[in-house]
Design a protein around this motif. Structure first.
Motif, PDB file in Angstrom:
ATOM      1  N   ASP A 165     -15.374   2.186   2.930  1.00  5.67           N
ATOM      2  CA  ASP A 165     -16.807   2.455   2.965  1.00  5.67           C
ATOM      3  C   ASP A 165     -17.130   3.452   1.857  1.00  5.67           C
ATOM      4  N   PRO A 166     -17.967   3.060   0.881  1.00  7.41           N
ATOM      5  CA  PRO A 166     -18.254   3.970  -0.243  1.00  7.41           C
ATOM      6  C   PRO A 166     -18.916   5.268   0.184  1.00  7.41           C
ATOM      7  N   ARG A 167     -19.417   5.322   1.414  1.00  3.76           N
ATOM      8  CA  ARG A 167     -20.066   6.539   1.898  1.00  3.76           C
ATOM      9  C   ARG A 167     -19.059   7.551   2.459  1.00  3.76           C
ATOM     10  N   THR A 168     -17.822   7.135   2.618  1.00  3.71           N
ATOM     11  CA  THR A 168     -16.836   8.055   3.175  1.00  3.71           C
ATOM     12  C   THR A 168     -16.398   9.079   2.121  1.00  3.71           C
ATOM     13  N   SER A 169     -15.701  10.082   2.601  1.00  2.00           N
ATOM     14  CA  SER A 169     -15.232  11.144   1.700  1.00  2.00           C
ATOM     15  C   SER A 169     -13.768  10.940   1.308  1.00  2.00           C
ATOM     16  N   ALA A 170     -13.261   9.709   1.421  1.00  2.00           N
ATOM     17  CA  ALA A 170     -11.836   9.456   1.177  1.00  2.00           C
ATOM     18  C   ALA A 170     -11.414   9.871  -0.225  1.00  2.00           C
ATOM     19  N   VAL A 171     -12.212   9.503  -1.231  1.00  2.00           N
ATOM     20  CA  VAL A 171     -11.849   9.841  -2.611  1.00  2.00           C
ATOM     21  C   VAL A 171     -11.882  11.356  -2.800  1.00  2.00           C
ATOM     22  N   ARG A 172     -12.947  11.997  -2.368  1.00  2.00           N
ATOM     23  CA  ARG A 172     -13.083  13.450  -2.527  1.00  2.00           C
ATOM     24  C   ARG A 172     -11.968  14.198  -1.810  1.00  2.00           C
ATOM     25  N   THR A 173     -11.624  13.728  -0.600  1.00  2.00           N
ATOM     26  CA  THR A 173     -10.571  14.384   0.170  1.00  2.00           C
ATOM     27  C   THR A 173      -9.218  14.232  -0.511  1.00  2.00           C
ATOM     28  N   THR A 174      -8.929  13.024  -1.012  1.00  2.00           N
ATOM     29  CA  THR A 174      -7.654  12.779  -1.689  1.00  2.00           C
ATOM     30  C   THR A 174      -7.537  13.619  -2.953  1.00  2.00           C
ATOM     31  N   VAL A 175      -8.600  13.683  -3.745  1.00  2.00           N
ATOM     32  CA  VAL A 175      -8.587  14.485  -4.970  1.00  2.00           C
ATOM     33  C   VAL A 175      -8.405  15.959  -4.633  1.00  2.00           C
ATOM     34  N   SER A 176      -9.042  16.407  -3.556  1.00  2.00           N
ATOM     35  CA  SER A 176      -8.915  17.809  -3.155  1.00  2.00           C
ATOM     36  C   SER A 176      -7.474  18.153  -2.792  1.00  2.00           C
ATOM     37  N   ARG A 177      -6.832  17.272  -2.020  1.00  2.00           N
ATOM     38  CA  ARG A 177      -5.423  17.508  -1.670  1.00  2.00           C
ATOM     39  C   ARG A 177      -4.542  17.474  -2.906  1.00  2.00           C
ATOM     40  N   VAL A 194       7.082  17.463  -6.979  1.00  2.00           N
ATOM     41  CA  VAL A 194       5.940  17.583  -6.069  1.00  2.00           C
ATOM     42  C   VAL A 194       5.838  16.299  -5.256  1.00  2.00           C
ATOM     43  N   GLY A 195       5.740  16.427  -3.945  1.00  2.00           N
ATOM     44  CA  GLY A 195       5.627  15.262  -3.087  1.00  2.00           C
ATOM     45  C   GLY A 195       4.182  14.824  -2.913  1.00  2.00           C
ATOM     46  N   LEU A 196       3.885  13.579  -3.253  1.00  2.00           N
ATOM     47  CA  LEU A 196       2.536  13.036  -3.128  1.00  2.00           C
ATOM     48  C   LEU A 196       2.519  11.831  -2.196  1.00  2.00           C
ATOM     49  N   THR A 197       1.409  11.632  -1.527  1.00  2.00           N
ATOM     50  CA  THR A 197       1.226  10.417  -0.743  1.00  2.00           C
ATOM     51  C   THR A 197       0.986   9.248  -1.707  1.00  2.00           C
ATOM     52  N   PRO A 198       1.114   7.996  -1.253  1.00  2.00           N
ATOM     53  CA  PRO A 198       0.850   6.859  -2.139  1.00  2.00           C
ATOM     54  C   PRO A 198      -0.531   6.901  -2.787  1.00  2.00           C
ATOM     55  N   LYS A 199      -1.559   7.270  -2.022  1.00  2.00           N
ATOM     56  CA  LYS A 199      -2.910   7.329  -2.589  1.00  2.00           C
ATOM     57  C   LYS A 199      -3.018   8.453  -3.617  1.00  2.00           C
ATOM     58  N   GLU A 200      -2.446   9.603  -3.345  1.00  2.00           N
ATOM     59  CA  GLU A 200      -2.466  10.706  -4.299  1.00  2.00           C
ATOM     60  C   GLU A 200      -1.744  10.317  -5.582  1.00  2.00           C
ATOM     61  N   ARG A 246       0.838  -1.213   0.000  1.00  2.00           N
ATOM     62  CA  ARG A 246       0.000   0.000   0.000  1.00  2.00           C
ATOM     63  C   ARG A 246       0.860   1.246   0.000  1.00  2.00           C
ATOM     64  N   ARG A 247       1.997   1.182   0.655  1.00  2.00           N
ATOM     65  CA  ARG A 247       2.914   2.321   0.659  1.00  2.00           C
ATOM     66  C   ARG A 247       3.538   2.546  -0.712  1.00  2.00           C
ATOM     67  N   GLN A 248       3.410   1.549  -1.590  1.00  2.00           N
ATOM     68  CA  GLN A 248       3.883   1.676  -2.969  1.00  2.00           C
ATOM     69  C   GLN A 248       2.735   2.042  -3.915  1.00  2.00           C
ATOM     70  N   GLY A 260       8.132   9.405  -8.993  1.00  2.00           N
ATOM     71  CA  GLY A 260       8.270  10.856  -8.897  1.00  2.00           C
ATOM     72  C   GLY A 260       7.237  11.591  -9.728  1.00  2.00           C
ATOM     73  N   VAL A 261       6.874  12.792  -9.277  1.00  2.00           N
ATOM     74  CA  VAL A 261       5.922  13.649  -9.987  1.00  2.00           C
ATOM     75  C   VAL A 261       6.506  15.047 -10.084  1.00  2.00           C
ATOM     76  N   GLU A 262       6.368  15.661 -11.258  1.00  2.00           N
ATOM     77  CA  GLU A 262       6.809  17.038 -11.455  1.00  2.00           C
ATOM     78  C   GLU A 262       5.685  17.856 -12.074  1.00  2.00           C
ATOM     79  N   VAL A 263       5.607  19.113 -11.669  1.00  2.00           N
ATOM     80  CA  VAL A 263       4.666  20.067 -12.269  1.00  2.00           C
ATOM     81  C   VAL A 263       5.499  21.183 -12.884  1.00  2.00           C
ATOM     82  N   ASP A 264       5.453  21.282 -14.207  1.00  2.00           N
ATOM     83  CA  ASP A 264       6.290  22.236 -14.946  1.00  2.00           C
ATOM     84  C   ASP A 264       7.757  22.125 -14.535  1.00  2.00           C
ATOM     85  N   GLY A 265       8.228  20.884 -14.373  1.00  2.00           N
ATOM     86  CA  GLY A 265       9.623  20.627 -14.059  1.00  2.00           C
ATOM     87  C   GLY A 265       9.990  20.690 -12.596  1.00  2.00           C
ATOM     88  N   CYS A 266       9.055  21.059 -11.728  1.00  2.00           N
ATOM     89  CA  CYS A 266       9.342  21.157 -10.288  1.00  2.00           C
ATOM     90  C   CYS A 266       8.794  19.934  -9.558  1.00  2.00           C
TER      91      CYS A 266
END
Length: 226
Positions: free
Chosen positions: A185-197, A149-155, A21-23, A141-147
């Motif tokens: 739980d499909p009723r949780t806001s996990a997906v929405r929260t992750t996308v927001s971050r 960006v640190g993301l969590t595994p889920k992000e 999961r950490r991967q 790794g992730v870059e935005v316009d060459g810079c």
């Protein structure tokens, strides 16, 4: 990537699942062979990490049965039987895709799981790009316009799925099925929260939109040249 770990040793199963999961992998766990088979019939797993010595139904029997499916998961046999004869039997007679003997190095397990996922039809490119965003699956790794960006595994996993969609929508259901495990739980806001971050880290609200009835869509980094 979605992975099923079939291992009856609870501590080892939990350790493997947590590490994967950490991967940025979605991981479910089965403790018996019949449970593993049942879960594979209900869910499309990319890779099955399968202990050969399972209760109720052995891993060998699970492997044989799954090989009869039209589109089985890639199977990595995990076992204490490390002899050449055992490996040949597992790969040739049982039809496993890979074989790893216990004890094992976790980095090798991760590498083997990723390698198996790349053997699936239409593998994702190692480097994905869209609208100023670059994701390197090999370097994680992730870059935005060459810079950088640190993301969590889920992000990271959500962004990868959005990039693989090439600008098309990804449904909430597909995000849950691919990025999260069965216990979400499909009723949780996990997906929405992750996308927001993720929006905030990539550059703002316009990078990812949520369209009712369609899902989430990646647009790219806002800016004067885009």
């Amino acid at each position: 990537m979605r992975v099923l770990v079939a291992e009856d040793h609870r501590v080892l199963a939990r350790t493997i699942a947590t590490g994967l999961r950490r991967q940025s992998m979605a991981v479910d766990v089965a403790e018996t062979g019949d449970q593993a088979e049942r879960m594979c019939l209900l869910t499309d797993y990319d890779v099955l990490v399968l202990d050969r010595d399972l209760p109720v139904m052995t891993g060998d029997e699970v492997c044989r049965r799954l090989r009869e499916l039209r589109d089985p998961p890639r199977i990595l046999l995990l076992t204490a039987a490390a002899g050449i004869t055992d490996k040949v039997y597992g790969l040739q007679e049982l039809g496993a895709d890979d074989y790893l003997a216990k004890p094992f190095d976790f980095a090798e397990l991760v590498a083997r799981v990723r390698a198996l996922s790349r053997r699936a039809p239409k593998p994702s490119p190692v480097v994905l790009r869209h609208g100023g965003i670059t994701l390197d699956r090999a370097r994680r790794g992730v870059e935005v316009d060459g810079c950088p960006v640190g993301l969590t595994p889920k992000e990271f996993a959500v962004l990868q799925l959005l990039l693989e969609a090439h600008g098309d929508h990804v449904s909430h259901r597909d995000l849950v099925r691919t990025v999260w495990d069965e216990h979400l739980d499909p009723r949780t806001s996990a997906v929405r929260t992750t996308v927001s971050r993720l929006r905030g880290k990539l550059g703002g609200p316009g990078v990812i939109t949520a369209d009712a009835g369609l899902g989430y869509r990646l647009h790219g980094v806002p800016g004067p040249l885009r």
